[in-house]
Every structure is written in C-alpha cells, then in structure tokens.
Design a protein around this motif. Structure first.
Motif, PDB file in Angstrom:
ATOM      1  N   GLY A 115      19.504  -9.599 -11.597  1.00  0.00           N
ATOM      2  CA  GLY A 115      18.085  -9.930 -11.459  1.00  0.00           C
ATOM      3  C   GLY A 115      17.458  -9.154 -10.302  1.00  0.00           C
ATOM      4  O   GLY A 115      16.348  -8.635 -10.412  1.00  0.00           O
ATOM      5  N   HIS A 155      14.751  -6.115 -10.742  1.00  0.00           N
ATOM      6  CA  HIS A 155      13.505  -6.173  -9.974  1.00  0.00           C
ATOM      7  C   HIS A 155      13.216  -4.811  -9.334  1.00  0.00           C
ATOM      8  O   HIS A 155      12.141  -4.224  -9.529  1.00  0.00           O
ATOM      9  CB  HIS A 155      13.648  -7.258  -8.891  1.00  0.00           C
ATOM     10  CG  HIS A 155      12.403  -7.508  -8.110  1.00  0.00           C
ATOM     11  ND1 HIS A 155      12.377  -8.325  -7.005  1.00  0.00           N
ATOM     12  CD2 HIS A 155      11.139  -7.038  -8.250  1.00  0.00           C
ATOM     13  CE1 HIS A 155      11.146  -8.366  -6.523  1.00  0.00           C
ATOM     14  NE2 HIS A 155      10.379  -7.593  -7.258  1.00  0.00           N
ATOM     15  N   ALA A 209      13.205 -14.894  -6.589  1.00  0.00           N
ATOM     16  CA  ALA A 209      12.660 -15.345  -7.875  1.00  0.00           C
ATOM     17  C   ALA A 209      13.240 -14.548  -9.056  1.00  0.00           C
ATOM     18  O   ALA A 209      13.711 -15.141 -10.038  1.00  0.00           O
ATOM     19  CB  ALA A 209      11.139 -15.278  -7.865  1.00  0.00           C
ATOM     20  N   PRO A 210      13.257 -13.215  -9.017  1.00  0.00           N
ATOM     21  CA  PRO A 210      13.822 -12.465 -10.150  1.00  0.00           C
ATOM     22  C   PRO A 210      15.315 -12.707 -10.362  1.00  0.00           C
ATOM     23  O   PRO A 210      15.802 -12.670 -11.491  1.00  0.00           O
ATOM     24  CB  PRO A 210      13.557 -11.000  -9.779  1.00  0.00           C
ATOM     25  CG  PRO A 210      12.418 -11.046  -8.818  1.00  0.00           C
ATOM     26  CD  PRO A 210      12.643 -12.299  -8.027  1.00  0.00           C
ATOM     27  N   TRP A 269       5.915 -11.314 -16.700  1.00  0.00           N
ATOM     28  CA  TRP A 269       6.972 -11.308 -15.684  1.00  0.00           C
ATOM     29  C   TRP A 269       7.407  -9.874 -15.352  1.00  0.00           C
ATOM     30  O   TRP A 269       7.593  -9.535 -14.179  1.00  0.00           O
ATOM     31  CB  TRP A 269       8.162 -12.134 -16.159  1.00  0.00           C
ATOM     32  CG  TRP A 269       9.265 -12.249 -15.144  1.00  0.00           C
ATOM     33  CD1 TRP A 269      10.548 -11.802 -15.246  1.00  0.00           C
ATOM     34  CD2 TRP A 269       9.176 -12.867 -13.850  1.00  0.00           C
ATOM     35  NE1 TRP A 269      11.268 -12.091 -14.118  1.00  0.00           N
ATOM     36  CE2 TRP A 269      10.452 -12.746 -13.243  1.00  0.00           C
ATOM     37  CE3 TRP A 269       8.155 -13.509 -13.139  1.00  0.00           C
ATOM     38  CZ2 TRP A 269      10.723 -13.240 -11.958  1.00  0.00           C
ATOM     39  CZ3 TRP A 269       8.422 -13.998 -11.867  1.00  0.00           C
ATOM     40  CH2 TRP A 269       9.686 -13.859 -11.299  1.00  0.00           C
ATOM     41  N   SER A 277      10.906 -19.247 -10.463  1.00  0.00           N
ATOM     42  CA  SER A 277      11.607 -18.812 -11.671  1.00  0.00           C
ATOM     43  C   SER A 277      11.840 -19.962 -12.650  1.00  0.00           C
ATOM     44  O   SER A 277      11.859 -19.753 -13.864  1.00  0.00           O
ATOM     45  CB  SER A 277      12.934 -18.146 -11.319  1.00  0.00           C
ATOM     46  OG  SER A 277      13.805 -19.021 -10.641  1.00  0.00           O
ATOM     47  N   THR A 278      12.011 -21.187 -12.144  1.00  0.00           N
ATOM     48  CA  THR A 278      12.157 -22.339 -13.040  1.00  0.00           C
ATOM     49  C   THR A 278      10.904 -22.512 -13.882  1.00  0.00           C
ATOM     50  O   THR A 278      10.970 -22.713 -15.105  1.00  0.00           O
ATOM     51  CB  THR A 278      12.429 -23.624 -12.236  1.00  0.00           C
ATOM     52  OG1 THR A 278      13.669 -23.492 -11.543  1.00  0.00           O
ATOM     53  CG2 THR A 278      12.515 -24.838 -13.163  1.00  0.00           C
ATOM     54  N   SER A 305      10.587 -19.542 -16.350  1.00  0.00           N
ATOM     55  CA  SER A 305      11.566 -19.625 -17.442  1.00  0.00           C
ATOM     56  C   SER A 305      11.132 -20.660 -18.486  1.00  0.00           C
ATOM     57  O   SER A 305      11.372 -20.492 -19.681  1.00  0.00           O
ATOM     58  CB  SER A 305      12.965 -19.961 -16.903  1.00  0.00           C
ATOM     59  OG  SER A 305      13.023 -21.277 -16.405  1.00  0.00           O
ATOM     60  N   THR A 333      17.121 -15.569  -9.562  1.00  0.00           N
ATOM     61  CA  THR A 333      17.356 -16.897 -10.139  1.00  0.00           C
ATOM     62  C   THR A 333      16.764 -17.007 -11.543  1.00  0.00           C
ATOM     63  O   THR A 333      17.251 -17.797 -12.358  1.00  0.00           O
ATOM     64  CB  THR A 333      16.786 -18.001  -9.227  1.00  0.00           C
ATOM     65  OG1 THR A 333      15.420 -17.709  -8.909  1.00  0.00           O
ATOM     66  CG2 THR A 333      17.579 -18.088  -7.918  1.00  0.00           C
ATOM     67  N   MET A 334      15.746 -16.208 -11.835  1.00  0.00           N
ATOM     68  CA  MET A 334      15.208 -16.169 -13.199  1.00  0.00           C
ATOM     69  C   MET A 334      16.307 -15.814 -14.200  1.00  0.00           C
ATOM     70  O   MET A 334      16.447 -16.431 -15.266  1.00  0.00           O
ATOM     71  CB  MET A 334      14.071 -15.150 -13.289  1.00  0.00           C
ATOM     72  CG  MET A 334      13.691 -14.757 -14.703  1.00  0.00           C
ATOM     73  SD  MET A 334      13.082 -16.158 -15.637  1.00  0.00           S
ATOM     74  CE  MET A 334      11.391 -16.135 -15.121  1.00  0.00           C
ATOM     75  N   ASN A 335      17.131 -14.816 -13.860  1.00  0.00           N
ATOM     76  CA  ASN A 335      18.191 -14.412 -14.776  1.00  0.00           C
ATOM     77  C   ASN A 335      19.222 -15.514 -14.986  1.00  0.00           C
ATOM     78  O   ASN A 335      19.771 -15.658 -16.074  1.00  0.00           O
ATOM     79  CB  ASN A 335      18.877 -13.146 -14.254  1.00  0.00           C
ATOM     80  CG  ASN A 335      18.119 -11.881 -14.629  1.00  0.00           C
ATOM     81  OD1 ASN A 335      16.967 -11.957 -15.050  1.00  0.00           O
ATOM     82  ND2 ASN A 335      18.759 -10.741 -14.479  1.00  0.00           N
TER      83      ASN A 335
END
Length: 604
Positions: free
Chosen positions: A391, A395, A417-418, A550, A532-533, A536, A420-422
C-alpha cells in the motif's frame, strides 16, 4: 519450530532485495557520494547571495531539486544496505559516512530557505505564479517563516544534523547488534530466541507455556539494556525540546505537529476517543481469546495469539502472490503491474537473518522503484503485512510519477491510510469468497488481531504513552528507565483494566518501537486506518467510482493537507464521526467473532 537465524551471507539470493538499480557496487556508491559533494559545493558557490527576484528563485529551485534528486539513491542505498544486516561493518561505516557528508551538504544548502525568506512575500508569490511546480514548496517555506532562525544559526544546526540523528542509530545498534538472546527453556527443552523470532513467531505461539516462557526470556534481556536505551531516548527528546524552544514554538507538540499540517485537536482526538471507546471492545476480544484457549487468566503475553491457531494456514512467498493479486485487482491493471514487478524484480527482502531490522517497512526513493523489508515467517497473516507495505509502495509509485520531488510526500498524518487500505481490501476479498464459519472467523480475527489490533491498539497505546512522555519533556523534565516503565505500565493498565493481567516485562515494550525516534508517528496509524476504513466501505458499496477517486488521492501526493486528501476520498476528518464509525465497526467485528465462535462450538 522456530530455528536459529542464519547470517546474511547464507540467505538465498531470491529471498533478498536487489539494490543494483540504486548502485551496482559499493565503489559506484562512493563515486556518487563524491560527485554530490562536488556539486553541492558548486551549487553553493553559484547561488549563495544570488537569490534576488522571481527568476532567480526559479533558477535556484530547479538546480536545488536536481541536487536533491541525486541525494536520493545515495541516502537509500546507505540506509537499506544497513537495515538488512546491522552487524555488517562495511554497511555501518557506509551509513556513518553518508550521515557525515549529508550533514555537511545540508549546512552548505541551508542558505536556500534563509535567502528565500529574506525576500518580500510578493517576490515568492510571483515565482509561484511563473512556475507552478514550486508553488507548493514555496507555500511551505512561507509557513516556516515565524520559526526560522538567523542564516548562520540555520547553517550550524544543519551541520549538526548527523549528530542530532545519532540517537536513532544508537538505538538500532543496541537493539540489533549488542542485544544477543540466549536460548530459553520450557518443559525441560531449550528453544532459540531472537528479536525477529519473538515478534514473528513466539509472540503468537499457541502453546501457552512456550509463549509465556519466551516472553519472560525476551523481557529479561530487554531489562539488561533498559538504562542505556532510556538514556538514548532521553537524548533524542532533549534535542527535540531544545529545537522547539530555539525556533519559538509554544510547545513541543506544536513543533512536532507543524510538518504534519494538523492541529492538536486532531492529535488528541485519536488518542482520547480510542482509549475511552475502543477499550471495552478490545477487552471483550481478550476474554474471547481466554475462553477459546481455555486459559485460567489472560495476560499481556497472550494478546497476540490467534483465535484459531489450528486453522491458520501456512503460506509460501510464491503462494502469497495469488492472494495479493486477487485482493488488489480492484485497484486496476497499473497497480497490479507494480505488484507483479515487486516480486519479479526483487523489490522485497523476505529473508530472516541475524542483524536484520525488525518489523516491516517500505522505502520509496524518488525516481526509483519502492523497496519493502519484511521477515517472512510463513504465517498467513504475513499476507496482510505484505499488502500493507505494498500500500505504501502503490502510494508513492503513483505520487512519485505525478509530482516533483518536493510535492510527492504527504503529511505523516495521512501516510498510513494507503497502507491500511490494502489490508482492508485483502480482508474484504477473503470474506466475499467463503461462507464457511471457521474461515470467516479466521478472516475477521485476522482483521481484528492484525489490522486493528496492530494499528488501533498497539500503536495507539504507544501514542498515549508518547504523549505522557512529551508532556514531561515540555515541562522541562527528563526521563529514565524507571519513569518510562511506569508511564508505559499505567497506559496498559488503563486500557486493559481488570480483564488482562499486565505481567512483568509488559512495561518494557517501550523499548521495542523505533517510531519514537520519528516524532509523533504512532498515532498516525489509527488516523490513517480511520480514513481507509471509511473509504474501503465506499469501495464495497460504490465500486469503481470510489476506487478511481482513491487513485487520484494517491497521485496527489503532498500537494494537499490531510484534511483535503481525506475530503477527496469522501471522508470528513474535521469531525469525530469517521473515528466513531470506525470504533463501532471494530465492535461489530468482535461481536461477530463471538457469534461465529458460539456457532462453531455448537456444531462440534
């Protein structure tokens, strides 16, 4: 069974990263470093005293950015070659030499900011108008004006930068070179122990006797170095406090948050709300672990165990590719091409060896591909760790292509953020592809134990502890091992209450985290995961539209503030709502784990 770690020289080449795109040899590195020294001296001679109008501002910044770009591969090579083996004498000396040269160059170049700030604001605005690529850089320079010192003072401080960064190097040397672990004993047998094996294996060992014995042995060794490590940390804190006072910040918090472009309300909110509202959910999760594992009591040493160790599959590096590709396919072909290259071109260092840095990280040098460090244990949760680091890679793979070197990196507040998004995308993908209660429980427990526990609990409790430390420092006090142990224990006891026994050794976990040497970093994990939560969830409900937005956020780099970047992704972090929604979501996941466990137990 955990084995003793091999030396770096015995690690298979395919498990290591390839640093040749940076430099083909140490000789090439040496030559590049000499070249930069010469160019910095030439730059100083050409531009010092000549930054007078909009045109000369632009000309200076073009040459400055080119020089800055040349520093990137040298800095990265020195850092990465040391991170894989801190016992390597050549790598140690290379890193030290780069630090010295970097400090010298920084001192030579410090005039750039000083001379820019001596110009009328209208001149800088005129330069921005004529060259949009430097608009963001000049905006940040103007923000620094109230805290800028006399040019000679700035030059002196820059010359000392290597010395000011020394505590972090000393911390790593103590941890990865001097700290040698003896075998520990359990049930009459001896087992090998190291920093990497404890954090990668023993901490999650299903056998309670083995796990707790490993924790005790690990803690005893940490204790031997607590006073040196505390003195090292206090040195770092006093440097930050002195710098904050010299520059005229009201508090050390204002100094450390300045470059994050957020105020203290956003910082305090993450710590206060999570400490208060997440604690009851996590205590329920701890009690579930205790029940499922049949433990008489649950201790701090038990909190990293899997809810169902018998179900967690082992996985090879090669097998991880399919999970990663399937989960991240929603991000598009360009993103997947990056993932494929990361494996095939050896961007990732998977090896476990003595002297290697603990944990995992991603380095994203401007103008080059990213590099990821991870110690692959073969546990399935490594897929989440790798997705997290990819992630970061994704980014900066996007931001570095779209932005210049000054604009690519966003605020630290947004940086997680990127990544934890993954992790969320991996979890969502796995949940959508099975109705089996045991598999669903394993996936959800992985989200709770890996993604949320690590980012919303481990790092959050570090942030709560760190705030207490900085409050002391801001009041003109210092810290030692006794103070740090008491502060850490108080934070753990406040969060876990009567539900988890905070065993001796738990207070020493402040010694394990390098993030304390990086300013107010720990709290940003929960900040990033809050964003990211929410995004997502948008991707699940809105699909491609949310994904496209995103990807635009990733490309934007550091040209917007964290609040603006979150707004681009459809999240308003100026309010408490996203954080409250995320905490409620974690509570829902834990409730579902309880229900699934009851269902599984009833079906036996």
């Amino acid at each position: 069974m955990v084995k003793s770690l091999p030396p770096r020289s015995e690690v298979p080449k395919q498990d290591t990263w390839d640093l040749e795109p940076l430099f083909a040899s140490s000789e090439a590195f040496d030559k590049a470093l000499e070249d930069i020294e010469e160019k910095a001296a030439s730059f100083h001679q050409q531009f010092k005293g000549n930054v007078r109008d909009a045109e000369s501002v632009i000309e200076t910044l073009k040459a400055y950015s080119a020089l800055y770009e040349q520093m990137v591969p040298v800095s990265t090579y020195a850092s990465l070659s040391l991170s894989t083996d801190q016992t390597n004498d050549e790598a140690q000396m290379r890193s030290s030499r780069f630090g010295s040269v970097s400090a010298k160059i920084g001192s030579q170049l410090s005039f750039v900011t000083s001379e820019l700030l001596e110009l009328p604001e209208e001149t800088l605005k005129a330069a921005s108008g004529k060259s949009a690529e430097f608009e963001n850089f000049l905006k940040h320079v103007l923000r620094e004006k109230p805290y800028q010192l006399h040019p000679e003072a700035e030059k002196a401080l820059a010359a000392y930068s290597s010395t000011f960064n020394a505590p972090y190097g000393l911390y790593n040397t103590t941890k990865m070179v001097d700290m040698a672990f003896d075998d520990f004993e359990a049930s009459g047998k001896k087992y090998p122990l190291s920093y990497v094996s404890f954090e990668g294996d023993w901490e999650a060992e299903p056998d309670a006797e083995l796990r707790r014995a490993a924790f005790d042995a690990f803690s005893e060794k940490l204790k031997d170095y607590q006073h040196t490590t505390a003195k090292t940390y206090d040195m770092k804190l006093q440097i930050e406090k002195t710098t904050s006072d010299l520059r005229g910040y009201d508090t050390i918090f204002d100094y450390l948050l300045f470059n994050q472009e957020v105020d203290r309300s956003l910082y305090n909110r993450q710590i206060d709300l999570i400490t208060e509202e997440l604690a009851p959910h996590m205590r329920k999760y701890a009690k579930l672990l205790q029940k499922v594992h049949g433990l008489e009591k649950i201790t701090f040493a038990d909190l990293k165990i899997s809810l169902d160790p018998s179900y967690e599959p082992e996985i090879t590096v090669e097998e991880s590719k399919k999970y990663i590709n399937d989960a991240l396919s929603i991000m598009g072909d360009d993103y997947l091409e990056m993932v494929e290259r990361s494996y095939s071109e050896r961007w990732i260092d998977f090896a476990q060896n003595t002297g290697k840095s603990t944990g995992a990280f991603c380095s994203s040098p401007y103008g080059y591909h990213p590099y990821i460090l991870i110690s692959w244990t073969g546990r399935m949760n490594e897929v989440f760790v790798l997705a997290h680091e990819l992630g970061h890679a994704g980014h900066f793979y996007n931001a570095n292509r779209e932005q210049n070197i000054f604009n690519a990196r966003p605020s630290l507040y947004f940086i997680e953020a990127p990544s934890t998004m993954n992790e969320m995308l991996v979890a969502n993908h796995l949940l959508q592809n099975s109705d089996d209660p045991k598999f669903k429980r394993w996936v959800i427990s992985s989200i709770v134990a890996r993604t949320y526990y690590h980012n919303f609990v481990t790092h959050l409790l570090e942030a709560a502890y760190q705030r207490k430390v900085y409050e002391r420092i801001d009041a003109g006090q210092s810290v030692n091992a006794g103070v740090l142990n008491n502060l850490k224990r108080s934070v753990l006891e406040e969060f876990w209450g009567e539900d988890v026994e905070i065993t001796p050794g738990a207070e020493l976990t402040w010694m394990r985290q390098p993030h304390y040497y990086m300013g107010l970093y720990p709290y940003t994990y929960s900040a990033g995961l809050t964003i990211s939560t929410q995004v997502s969830k948008r991707i699940l409900s809105e699909g491609q539209t949310a994904v496209d937005e995103w990807l635009e956020v990733l490309k934007t780099g550091g040209t917007k503030t964290p609040v603006e970047l979150a707004q681009m992704a459809g999240v308003d972090i100026t309010t408490e709502q996203p954080l409250r929604d995320t905490i409620a979501y974690i509570g829902e996941l834990i409730d579902e784990l309880v229900s699934l466990t009851d269902e599984i137990e009833a079906g036996k």
